[in-house]
Design a protein around this motif. Structure first.
Motif, short mmCIF file in Angstrom:
data_model
loop_
_atom_site.label_atom_id
_atom_site.label_comp_id
_atom_site.label_asym_id
_atom_site.label_seq_id
_atom_site.Cartn_x
_atom_site.Cartn_y
_atom_site.Cartn_z
N SER A 115 -60.14 27.75 33.37
CA SER A 115 -59.47 28.57 32.37
C SER A 115 -58.42 27.76 31.63
O SER A 115 -58.28 27.88 30.40
CB SER A 115 -58.82 29.79 33.04
OG SER A 115 -58.09 30.55 32.10
N VAL A 116 -57.67 26.92 32.37
CA VAL A 116 -56.63 26.11 31.74
C VAL A 116 -57.24 25.15 30.73
O VAL A 116 -56.72 24.96 29.62
CB VAL A 116 -55.84 25.33 32.81
CG1 VAL A 116 -54.81 24.42 32.15
CG2 VAL A 116 -55.14 26.28 33.76
N ARG A 117 -58.36 24.53 31.10
CA ARG A 117 -59.01 23.60 30.18
C ARG A 117 -59.51 24.32 28.93
O ARG A 117 -59.44 23.79 27.82
CB ARG A 117 -60.17 22.89 30.88
CG ARG A 117 -60.78 21.78 30.04
CD ARG A 117 -61.80 21.00 30.82
NE ARG A 117 -61.21 20.24 31.90
CZ ARG A 117 -60.59 19.08 31.75
NH1 ARG A 117 -60.45 18.56 30.53
NH2 ARG A 117 -60.09 18.44 32.77
N ARG A 118 -60.00 25.55 29.10
CA ARG A 118 -60.45 26.32 27.95
C ARG A 118 -59.28 26.60 27.00
O ARG A 118 -59.42 26.48 25.78
CB ARG A 118 -61.08 27.63 28.42
CG ARG A 118 -61.73 28.44 27.30
CD ARG A 118 -62.32 29.73 27.81
NE ARG A 118 -63.26 29.50 28.90
CZ ARG A 118 -63.09 29.95 30.14
NH1 ARG A 118 -62.02 30.66 30.46
NH2 ARG A 118 -64.00 29.71 31.07
N ARG A 119 -58.14 26.97 27.58
CA ARG A 119 -56.94 27.19 26.75
C ARG A 119 -56.56 25.90 26.04
O ARG A 119 -56.16 25.91 24.87
CB ARG A 119 -55.76 27.65 27.61
CG ARG A 119 -56.00 28.80 28.54
CD ARG A 119 -56.26 30.10 27.84
NE ARG A 119 -56.27 31.21 28.80
CZ ARG A 119 -56.85 32.37 28.59
NH1 ARG A 119 -57.46 32.60 27.44
NH2 ARG A 119 -56.81 33.33 29.50
N LEU A 146 -50.98 26.76 33.54
CA LEU A 146 -50.81 25.43 34.13
C LEU A 146 -49.59 25.40 35.05
O LEU A 146 -49.64 24.85 36.15
CB LEU A 146 -50.67 24.38 33.03
CG LEU A 146 -50.64 22.93 33.50
CD1 LEU A 146 -51.95 22.57 34.19
CD2 LEU A 146 -50.38 21.99 32.33
N SER A 147 -48.50 26.01 34.60
CA SER A 147 -47.28 26.04 35.42
C SER A 147 -47.52 26.75 36.75
O SER A 147 -46.98 26.36 37.78
CB SER A 147 -46.15 26.74 34.66
OG SER A 147 -45.80 26.03 33.49
N ILE A 155 -39.81 29.55 38.35
CA ILE A 155 -39.84 28.45 37.40
C ILE A 155 -40.80 28.76 36.27
O ILE A 155 -40.49 28.53 35.09
CB ILE A 155 -40.25 27.14 38.10
CG1 ILE A 155 -39.14 26.69 39.06
CG2 ILE A 155 -40.54 26.03 37.09
CD1 ILE A 155 -39.49 25.47 39.89
N CYS A 156 -41.96 29.32 36.60
CA CYS A 156 -42.95 29.68 35.57
C CYS A 156 -42.37 30.66 34.56
O CYS A 156 -42.54 30.50 33.35
CB CYS A 156 -44.19 30.28 36.23
SG CYS A 156 -45.13 29.13 37.24
N ASP A 157 -41.70 31.69 35.06
CA ASP A 157 -41.14 32.71 34.18
C ASP A 157 -40.07 32.13 33.27
O ASP A 157 -40.01 32.45 32.07
CB ASP A 157 -40.55 33.86 35.01
CG ASP A 157 -41.61 34.69 35.71
OD1 ASP A 157 -42.80 34.58 35.33
OD2 ASP A 157 -41.26 35.45 36.63
#
Length: 242
Positions: A115-119, A146-147, A155-157
């Motif tokens: 999914s990350v690669r698609r984004r 990715l985060s 951290i992500c938020d």
């Protein structure tokens, strides 16, 4: 279990907040532009309560300011604010990479990165085409997903909030820059490749390049403003895109 009415109201509150955030990100609600709870409630055809709650949520995220007894207006970020956002992102990601190097790197399961690669592919394509409407959505999703693979939720938020604020500052200037597609950062694919291989050093270099791009743009923008120029450079103006 909460009453169904409370669930409906909270869902509506979230939907309104997301819709207004998208309006700000798209540049349809500009910095300093004001509105009231009543105005938004009438626009969306809903009651005032979920609207007021949604606006308070956006104010807590730093996107809106509250004018006592007069409503809300879109927060106006400065170039220095933007630099501080990039600096904060840099410090946090530096800590994430430092921990990765201390604990040892590892390959990330390729399935987790599908999914990350698609984004990444969609974001890079939009950046090369200068399409902000598509780029912003994919950029936010890319970094958020990715985060989540390399950092904890807090951290992500926080990183997501900083990135949203950075886009809110940037969009009004980027909209007026006809050459923005030549300068928008598009190194998403390189970052995914480095993470896939567990190469923290390479990933760190790509992220550092992204931050440098943004800071160079801030310098160019500040110079243009100081000279009273109508030019509105995109990220990384003055250097080839990657």
């Amino acid at each position: 279990m909460p009453a169904s009415g409370a669930v409906t109201r909270n869902t509506l509150r979230q939907q309104i907040a997301e819709a207004l955030r998208d309006e700000v990100l798209a540049g349809r609600l500009l910095p300093g532009e004001g509105f009231t709870v009543k105005h938004i409630a009438e626009q969306y055809g809903v009651s005032a309560t979920p609207v007021r709650e949604a606006l308070v949520d956006l104010a807590a995220q730093g996107l809106l300011d509250s004018d006592q007894h007069r409503g809300f207006h879109v927060h106006r970020f400065s170039v220095d604010d933007f630099r501080a956002m990039i600096d904060a992102r840099s410090l946090i990601t530096e800590g994430v990479f430092r921990r990765a190097m201390v604990q040892g790197t590892r390959r990330v399961d390729s399935e987790a990165l599908v999914s990350v690669r698609r984004r990444a592919e969609e974001a890079a394509r939009a950046a090369k085409g200068g399409d902000l409407d598509i780029l912003i959505g994919y950029d936010l999703r890319f970094w958020r997903e990715l985060s989540a693979l390399v950092a904890n939720q807090y951290i992500c938020d926080f990183l997501d909030q900083l990135r949203v604020q950075a886009w809110v500052f940037s969009v009004p200037f980027l909209r007026g820059d006809g050459a923005r597609r030549d300068w928008l950062w598009n190194g998403y694919g390189q970052l995914v490749d480095a993470i896939t291989l567990g190469d923290a050093k390479a990933a760190r270099a790509v992220v550092d390049d992204c931050h440098t791009h943004s800071l160079e743009w801030a310098d160019q923008l500040e110079q243009a403003q100081a000279q009273g120029s109508g030019s509105r450079p995109g990220p990384g103006s003055g250097r080839p895109r990657r």
